[in-house]
Scaffold this active site. Sequence first.
Site, mmCIF file in Angstrom:
data_model
loop_
_atom_site.group_PDB
_atom_site.id
_atom_site.type_symbol
_atom_site.label_atom_id
_atom_site.label_comp_id
_atom_site.label_asym_id
_atom_site.label_seq_id
_atom_site.Cartn_x
_atom_site.Cartn_y
_atom_site.Cartn_z
ATOM 1 N N CYS A 296 14.652 17.776 38.965
ATOM 2 C CA CYS A 296 13.871 18.469 38.290
ATOM 3 C C CYS A 296 13.308 16.945 37.219
ATOM 4 C CB CYS A 296 14.392 18.830 37.912
ATOM 5 S SG CYS A 296 14.566 21.579 38.778
ATOM 6 N N TRP B 225 40.428 61.249 40.229
ATOM 7 C CA TRP B 225 39.867 60.269 39.585
ATOM 8 C C TRP B 225 40.319 60.400 38.351
ATOM 9 C CZ3 TRP B 225 38.088 57.034 42.516
ATOM 10 C CH2 TRP B 225 37.473 56.867 44.081
ATOM 11 N N THR C 175 46.996 48.560 48.238
ATOM 12 C CA THR C 175 45.431 49.433 47.131
ATOM 13 C C THR C 175 44.408 49.721 48.039
ATOM 14 O OG1 THR C 175 45.119 48.474 44.829
ATOM 15 C CG2 THR C 175 43.078 48.969 45.831
ATOM 16 N N GLU D 55 12.689 24.763 36.248
ATOM 17 C CA GLU D 55 11.653 23.575 35.824
ATOM 18 C C GLU D 55 10.794 23.972 37.301
ATOM 19 O OE1 GLU D 55 15.236 23.514 35.935
ATOM 20 O OE2 GLU D 55 15.704 21.803 34.913
ATOM 21 N N ALA E 128 47.666 42.033 39.532
ATOM 22 C CA ALA E 128 46.803 42.349 38.522
ATOM 23 C C ALA E 128 47.780 41.409 37.233
ATOM 24 C CB ALA E 128 46.658 43.763 37.598
HETATM 25 N N1 LIG Z 1 43.169 53.063 38.393
HETATM 26 C C1 LIG Z 1 42.763 51.787 39.022
HETATM 27 O O1 LIG Z 1 42.054 50.968 37.764
HETATM 28 C C2 LIG Z 1 43.407 51.622 40.200
HETATM 29 C C3 LIG Z 1 42.882 50.395 40.443
HETATM 30 C C4 LIG Z 1 43.850 49.535 41.560
HETATM 31 C C5 LIG Z 1 44.557 50.514 41.923
HETATM 32 N N2 LIG Z 1 45.164 51.336 41.741
HETATM 33 C C6 LIG Z 1 46.077 51.571 41.790
HETATM 34 O O2 LIG Z 1 47.145 51.176 41.860
HETATM 35 C C7 LIG Z 1 48.068 50.726 43.006
HETATM 36 C C8 LIG Z 1 48.782 50.114 43.936
HETATM 37 O O3 LIG Z 1 49.776 48.981 42.678
HETATM 38 P P1 LIG Z 1 49.982 47.237 43.045
HETATM 39 O O4 LIG Z 1 50.744 46.968 42.570
HETATM 40 O O5 LIG Z 1 50.877 47.140 44.627
HETATM 41 O O6 LIG Z 1 48.325 46.553 43.345
HETATM 42 P P2 LIG Z 1 48.002 45.656 44.776
HETATM 43 O O7 LIG Z 1 46.316 45.400 44.681
HETATM 44 O O8 LIG Z 1 47.734 46.150 46.089
HETATM 45 O O9 LIG Z 1 48.945 45.131 44.485
HETATM 46 C C9 LIG Z 1 50.011 43.870 45.153
HETATM 47 C C10 LIG Z 1 50.136 44.011 46.514
HETATM 48 O O10 LIG Z 1 49.760 42.891 46.472
HETATM 49 C C11 LIG Z 1 49.300 41.643 47.650
HETATM 50 N N3 LIG Z 1 49.765 40.423 47.128
HETATM 51 C C12 LIG Z 1 49.824 39.807 47.342
HETATM 52 N N4 LIG Z 1 49.992 38.035 46.610
HETATM 53 C C13 LIG Z 1 50.498 39.203 45.300
HETATM 54 C C14 LIG Z 1 50.915 38.448 44.206
HETATM 55 N N5 LIG Z 1 51.605 37.147 43.059
HETATM 56 N N6 LIG Z 1 52.001 40.351 43.284
HETATM 57 C C15 LIG Z 1 52.281 40.991 43.965
HETATM 58 N N7 LIG Z 1 51.241 41.645 45.190
HETATM 59 C C16 LIG Z 1 50.997 40.291 46.166
HETATM 60 C C17 LIG Z 1 50.908 42.392 48.331
HETATM 61 O O11 LIG Z 1 50.387 43.166 49.308
HETATM 62 P P3 LIG Z 1 51.219 43.293 50.750
HETATM 63 O O12 LIG Z 1 51.636 44.531 50.236
HETATM 64 O O13 LIG Z 1 49.895 44.092 51.947
HETATM 65 O O14 LIG Z 1 51.291 42.216 50.667
HETATM 66 C C18 LIG Z 1 50.833 43.548 47.107
HETATM 67 O O15 LIG Z 1 51.586 44.427 47.731
HETATM 68 C C19 LIG Z 1 47.495 51.920 44.380
HETATM 69 O O16 LIG Z 1 48.283 53.354 43.924
HETATM 70 C C20 LIG Z 1 45.863 51.884 43.323
HETATM 71 O O17 LIG Z 1 46.224 53.330 43.739
HETATM 72 C C21 LIG Z 1 44.538 51.743 40.054
#
Ligand SMILES: NC(=O)c1ccc[n+]([C@@H]2O[C@H](COP(=O)([O-])OP(=O)(O)OC[C@H]3O[C@@H](n4cnc5c(N)ncnc54)[C@H](OP(=O)(O)O)[C@@H]3O)[C@@H](O)[C@H]2O)c1
Length: 364
Positions: free
Chosen positions: A90, A176, A202, A58, A300
């Site tokens: 505003c 990828w 990750t 505005e 996730a």
């Molecule tokens: N294709 C895709 O789009 C895509 C995207 C992302 C990831 N990825 C793949 O996914 C794999 C990793 O998977 P991930 O499930 O371990 O994913 P992440 O994104 O690393 O999430 C899990 C991690 O988050 C932390 N965390 C904190 N609070 C949490 C909760 N309440 N529940 C679960 N985790 C929690 C922990 O970290 P800490 O272990 O440090 O305590 C846990 O190990 C990798 O190989 C990556 O390449 C693929």
Amino acid sequence: MSKKNVSHTKWMKRAIFLASLGKNTTSPNPKVGAVILDKNGNLISEGFHFKAGMPHAEAMAFRNLKKDAKGGSMYVNLEPCCHQGKTPPCVDKVISSGIRKVYVSIQDPDKRVSGKGIKLLKEAGIRVHLGLCKKESLELNKAFIHRNITKKSFGVLKWAMSIDGRIGLKNGKSKWITSEQSRSIVHSFRAEFDAIIIGGNTLRKDNPLLTTRGSKNPEPLRVVFTKSLDLPSKSSLWDCNKAKTIVIYDSSTANESYLKRIPKCVEVEKIPSDNPELISKLLAKRGCNKILWECGPRLATAAIQTNCIQEIITFIAPKILGGENSMNPFGDFDFREMDEIIKLSNSQVSLIGNDICVKNSFEN
Ligand SMILES: NC(=O)c1ccc[n+]([C@@H]2O[C@H](COP(=O)([O-])OP(=O)(O)OC[C@H]3O[C@@H](n4cnc5c(N)ncnc54)[C@H](OP(=O)(O)O)[C@@H]3O)[C@@H](O)[C@H]2O)c1
């Protein structure tokens, strides 16, 4: 619709378009556009809000006025504010301008304003019409509205997978899955967000950069959520010249001696549990309207279970990874009946080269 209503809709749509020009820059503020017509219905000014701390839509429209607004009308997609923030209220400007009619699309969900701005305009003798193009305005500012109402950031979960629904091989390799074109779209798409979140695993496995590659300045905040704090001392996210990073850890499980691996330029914050909702609230408090979850299956799944996700974006590549133990986008939700499963709505599908991008809303 009458001829008169068609033109009211036209001007409100113009205000909404102007508001959308602030798409990636207004957070924590809403996107707002304003149009001013003179008493004969001719366009005499318009403006939009560009950035928090800068003039509201505005005020910009009054600044750009080509002639006296007395007796004229204003179209604005969000209720004009009535509180002193970083900029003056505003409504005062609207009242002193002599404008006689104000078309407001939706009320401001911010408790400091919500209905009070409209009330003040009415008390000053201005005719206020509320509700024009409401659906479009709600959509445009859905993240701002969500944050104000729930005190959590609006969450979008994004992942990339093969046509057989796999996000990586059983040995963890995943680079990828989608094409270069899809990945480049993801870089610029990140500009819509205030923060991007991954889990510690990750970070360890992929060492991502999580930037827009220059599409947004400053870059979105990069967030690492970890329960263990067992993060590497070398990581792309530790380069604070590229973007800010914050590590959020669960103080009930983390080994704080690992904190020394994290460089001083990286912010560190502890929370009392591993509930992703605490992250969403913490980021909302920092003014993040919209956040992108780019995490793997475990985080996730937890984010969905705690209602942190409102939309999902899936990139699907025409590739087959196969294998019972390849990685899935999600862990187990422990559903026992088909009526417990998660149902998504508003499917929007687009083709990016040979990849498919599907967007859905998540009904919490
Ligand atoms: N294709 C895709 O789009 C895509 C995207 C992302 C990831 N990825 C793949 O996914 C794999 C990793 O998977 P991930 O499930 O371990 O994913 P992440 O994104 O690393 O999430 C899990 C991690 O988050 C932390 N965390 C904190 N609070 C949490 C909760 N309440 N529940 C679960 N985790 C929690 C922990 O970290 P800490 O272990 O440090 O305590 C846990 O190990 C990798 O190989 C990556 O390449 C693929």
